[in-house]
Design a protein around this motif. Structure first.
Motif, PDB file in Angstrom:
ATOM      1  N   HIS A  18      73.211  55.211 -28.889  1.00 55.60           N
ATOM      2  CA  HIS A  18      73.453  55.859 -30.174  1.00 55.60           C
ATOM      3  C   HIS A  18      74.807  56.552 -30.254  1.00 55.60           C
ATOM      4  O   HIS A  18      75.537  56.418 -31.246  1.00 55.60           O
ATOM      5  CB  HIS A  18      72.325  56.870 -30.422  1.00 55.60           C
ATOM      6  CG  HIS A  18      72.446  57.620 -31.700  1.00 55.60           C
ATOM      7  ND1 HIS A  18      72.377  57.019 -32.936  1.00 55.60           N
ATOM      8  CD2 HIS A  18      72.634  58.942 -31.941  1.00 55.60           C
ATOM      9  CE1 HIS A  18      72.508  57.936 -33.881  1.00 55.60           C
ATOM     10  NE2 HIS A  18      72.675  59.101 -33.302  1.00 55.60           N
TER      11      HIS A  18
ATOM     12  N   THR B 291      62.555  53.259 -32.681  1.00 54.59           N
ATOM     13  CA  THR B 291      62.762  51.861 -33.053  1.00 54.59           C
ATOM     14  C   THR B 291      61.441  51.152 -33.307  1.00 54.59           C
ATOM     15  O   THR B 291      60.525  51.211 -32.480  1.00 54.59           O
ATOM     16  CB  THR B 291      63.539  51.112 -31.958  1.00 54.59           C
ATOM     17  OG1 THR B 291      64.826  51.706 -31.814  1.00 54.59           O
ATOM     18  CG2 THR B 291      63.704  49.639 -32.317  1.00 54.59           C
TER      19      THR B 291
ATOM     20  N   ARG C 138      72.580  53.539 -36.915  1.00 58.58           N
ATOM     21  CA  ARG C 138      71.202  53.198 -36.510  1.00 58.58           C
ATOM     22  C   ARG C 138      70.946  51.691 -36.482  1.00 58.58           C
ATOM     23  O   ARG C 138      70.332  51.194 -35.528  1.00 58.58           O
ATOM     24  CB  ARG C 138      70.200  53.907 -37.422  1.00 58.58           C
ATOM     25  CG  ARG C 138      70.214  55.419 -37.268  1.00 58.58           C
ATOM     26  CD  ARG C 138      69.139  56.103 -38.093  1.00 58.58           C
ATOM     27  NE  ARG C 138      69.458  57.509 -38.260  1.00 58.58           N
ATOM     28  CZ  ARG C 138      69.959  58.044 -39.371  1.00 58.58           C
ATOM     29  NH1 ARG C 138      70.171  57.289 -40.431  1.00 58.58           N
ATOM     30  NH2 ARG C 138      70.235  59.325 -39.435  1.00 58.58           N
TER      31      ARG C 138
ATOM     32  N   THR D 299      61.158  53.589 -28.431  1.00 62.23           N
ATOM     33  CA  THR D 299      60.507  52.634 -29.327  1.00 62.23           C
ATOM     34  C   THR D 299      59.087  53.087 -29.668  1.00 62.23           C
ATOM     35  O   THR D 299      58.529  53.991 -29.042  1.00 62.23           O
ATOM     36  CB  THR D 299      60.425  51.244 -28.683  1.00 62.23           C
ATOM     37  OG1 THR D 299      59.478  51.306 -27.589  1.00 62.23           O
ATOM     38  CG2 THR D 299      61.777  50.793 -28.163  1.00 62.23           C
TER      39      THR D 299
ATOM     40  N   SER E 273      66.752  54.445 -23.012  1.00 65.35           N
ATOM     41  CA  SER E 273      67.830  54.998 -23.835  1.00 65.35           C
ATOM     42  C   SER E 273      67.591  54.862 -25.332  1.00 65.35           C
ATOM     43  O   SER E 273      68.213  55.564 -26.129  1.00 65.35           O
ATOM     44  CB  SER E 273      69.166  54.333 -23.484  1.00 65.35           C
ATOM     45  OG  SER E 273      69.106  52.939 -23.729  1.00 65.35           O
ATOM     46  N   GLU E 274      66.714  53.949 -25.738  1.00 63.81           N
ATOM     47  CA  GLU E 274      66.393  53.784 -27.156  1.00 63.81           C
ATOM     48  C   GLU E 274      64.874  53.859 -27.311  1.00 63.81           C
ATOM     49  O   GLU E 274      64.180  52.875 -27.057  1.00 63.81           O
ATOM     50  CB  GLU E 274      66.927  52.441 -27.685  1.00 63.81           C
ATOM     51  CG  GLU E 274      68.436  52.307 -27.642  1.00 63.81           C
ATOM     52  CD  GLU E 274      69.148  53.277 -28.566  1.00 63.81           C
ATOM     53  OE1 GLU E 274      68.654  53.534 -29.689  1.00 63.81           O
ATOM     54  OE2 GLU E 274      70.201  53.802 -28.167  1.00 63.81           O
TER      55      GLU E 274
ATOM     56  N   LYS F  30      65.503  51.026 -36.845  1.00 65.75           N
ATOM     57  CA  LYS F  30      65.350  52.387 -36.350  1.00 65.75           C
ATOM     58  C   LYS F  30      64.729  53.234 -37.455  1.00 65.75           C
ATOM     59  O   LYS F  30      65.319  53.399 -38.522  1.00 65.75           O
ATOM     60  CB  LYS F  30      66.706  52.965 -35.913  1.00 65.75           C
ATOM     61  CG  LYS F  30      67.149  52.486 -34.555  1.00 65.75           C
ATOM     62  CD  LYS F  30      68.212  53.388 -33.973  1.00 65.75           C
ATOM     63  CE  LYS F  30      68.506  53.034 -32.543  1.00 65.75           C
ATOM     64  NZ  LYS F  30      69.409  54.000 -31.898  1.00 65.75           N
TER      65      LYS F  30
ATOM     66  N   GLY G 238      72.317  50.172 -33.295  1.00 62.20           N
ATOM     67  CA  GLY G 238      71.467  50.461 -32.152  1.00 62.20           C
ATOM     68  C   GLY G 238      70.211  49.615 -32.130  1.00 62.20           C
ATOM     69  O   GLY G 238      69.779  49.128 -31.089  1.00 62.20           O
TER      70      GLY G 238
ATOM     71  N   HIS H 290      71.260  47.194 -29.527  1.00 63.19           N
ATOM     72  CA  HIS H 290      70.880  48.084 -28.423  1.00 63.19           C
ATOM     73  C   HIS H 290      72.081  48.814 -27.816  1.00 63.19           C
ATOM     74  O   HIS H 290      72.158  49.009 -26.606  1.00 63.19           O
ATOM     75  CB  HIS H 290      70.096  47.307 -27.355  1.00 63.19           C
ATOM     76  CG  HIS H 290      68.958  46.509 -27.924  1.00 63.19           C
ATOM     77  ND1 HIS H 290      67.841  47.118 -28.473  1.00 63.19           N
ATOM     78  CD2 HIS H 290      68.789  45.173 -28.083  1.00 63.19           C
ATOM     79  CE1 HIS H 290      67.018  46.180 -28.928  1.00 63.19           C
ATOM     80  NE2 HIS H 290      67.567  44.996 -28.712  1.00 63.19           N
TER      81      HIS H 290
ATOM     82  N   SER I 298      66.376  60.523 -26.385  1.00 62.97           N
ATOM     83  CA  SER I 298      65.281  59.553 -26.448  1.00 62.97           C
ATOM     84  C   SER I 298      63.970  60.167 -25.993  1.00 62.97           C
ATOM     85  O   SER I 298      62.924  59.946 -26.613  1.00 62.97           O
ATOM     86  CB  SER I 298      65.621  58.327 -25.606  1.00 62.97           C
ATOM     87  OG  SER I 298      65.909  58.700 -24.275  1.00 62.97           O
TER      88      SER I 298
END
Length: 399
Positions: A278, A154, A268, A73, A70-71, A161, A271, A275, A99
């Motif tokens: 967003h 991220t 940002r 990196t 979901s985020e 972010k 998030g 975590h 993402s």
């Protein structure tokens, strides 16, 4: 607004039920080897398999990287990039939420230009070679990443972010098939829907707004306010899902050309450090940020209020601006958006990092597009206000 405006979007957009069937044909026109970038949920629900079948039918050799979460990196980007380079892929297919699409955009640039995605922030490193083309296929109605020139990744070392904005990040093709959003669970529908609402509202009040973005933003705002509840309550409400997918795309085009403002700037860091998805972090911030901004965006917030409630258009500008904010608060209440305390963020840690988040928010550049540009101290105050914000308290009586 400056004397002229620039407006960009994908080479082609395919919108409507069944538009996913265009994937094979479009991929074959762009390359011979495709890398599908997605996540495990898309594998489980069968969306990746559909893409594989369509690519295979078109004679496009395909590979996969399905580890995005979901985020996205920098680790996801480097892993997907390794597959892309090893297999010599010349087209990327991103299917999933924002993402997956953001990860694909980052890979597209690095595959031909090298370096680390953070190197490209603020134009520090130039994009000299044409990126690998991306076909972006959203399965949520929210991020608008299928039509935007932005990727947010991220930095796992510094918990920041990184937002990279460049015209070359706009996908070559966007395929927006509302059918793919039917399986989106209610909590994700709520989060991504309010994310799209933020995009539209911020694009409309942004200092960089222009006539083309205004039209798209206002249309998106109206569609979201009128259809998000329906999509949230019944995921298979075809009319609501279709209009939300359209609104998300419109909002994406609007903000990629007019930019986002203070909400995204503040969102940002939340998030990155906590975590929080967003869309949820945006929703937690939106009403309070609009209250902070109201006096500097009175006319535009009033226009939104008159569109949402034409029966109240005889009210004063200030009253209509309040109607806008209250309509948003009511929507957040109806779709169960929590404040940060209710969500479960560690209040002690939050207070400790509030100043760092404010610095990071300002460094992103987005707050400078807000009609009222905040100081670091004002952002810290807003963070504290949002932590315990009560969405149920309205200035006007909405009936």
């Amino acid at each position: 607004m400056k004397g002229f405006s620039e407006f960009r979007m994908p080479q082609a957009v395919f919108y409507g039920n069944g538009s996913l069937t265009k994937l094979g044909e479009q991929a074959a026109q762009l390359g011979k080897k495709a890398l599908i970038i997605s996540d495990k949920i898309m594998v489980q629900v069968g969306n990746v398999k559909k893409c594989q079948e369509l690519l295979g039918e078109a004679g496009v050799i395909h590979f996969g990287y399905f580890e995005v979460n979901s985020e996205p990196t920098d680790n996801h980007v480097s892993e997907a990039l390794a597959v892309c380079l090893e297999q010599q892929c010349d087209v990327l297919v991103a299917i999933g939420g924002g993402s997956c699409m953001d990860a694909a955009k980052a890979v597209s640039v690095l595959a031909t230009n090298g370096g680390y995605i953070g190197d490209y922030m603020g134009g520090k490193k130039a994009v000299e070679q044409e990126p690998i083309p991306v076909i972006a296929i959203p399965t949520t109605a929210g991020t608008g990443s299928e039509v935007t020139s932005v990727t947010v990744i991220t930095n796992t070392k510094d918990d920041i972010k990184m937002m990279v904005k460049h015209p070359c990040l706009i996908p070559a093709i966007a395929i927006v098939d509302p059918v793919l959003t039917y399986s989106t669970p209610p909590n994700v529908t709520a989060a991504t829907g309010v994310d799209a609402l933020c995009h539209a509202i911020e694009a409309y009040i942004s200092r960089l707004a222009q006539p083309l973005t205004d039209n798209l933003a206002l249309s998106a705002i109206e569609l979201i306010i009128k259809n998000l509840r329906g999509a949230y309550i019944n995921g298979e409400d075809k009319e609501a899902r279709g209009k939300m997918a359209l609104a998300s795309m419109q909002a994406g085009i609007a903000f990629t050309n007019a930019s986002v403002t203070l909400v995204h700037g503040m969102s940002r860091p939340i998030g990155a450090l906590f975590h929080v998805p967003h869309g949820i972090s945006n929703a937690m911030l939106l009403p309070a940020v609009l209250e902070f901004t109201k006096e500097s965006a009175l006319k535009r917030l009033a226009v939104i209020g008159s569109i949402l409630r034409p029966d109240l258009k005889a009210l004063s500008m200030e009253e209509l601006a309040d109607v806008t904010i209250d309509e948003i608060k009511q929507l957040c209440t109806d779709i169960n958006i929590p404040n940060m305390k209710t969500y479960g963020l560690d209040e002690e840690k939050f207070n400790q990092v509030a100043s760092k988040m404010a610095v990071d928010a300002l460094a992103s550049g987005s707050p400078s597009n807000n009609p009222r540009v905040p100081s670091q101290e004002e952002i810290v105050e807003l963070y504290h206000k949002c932590f315990v914000y009560d969405f149920s308290v309205c200035e006007t009586v909405i009936k």
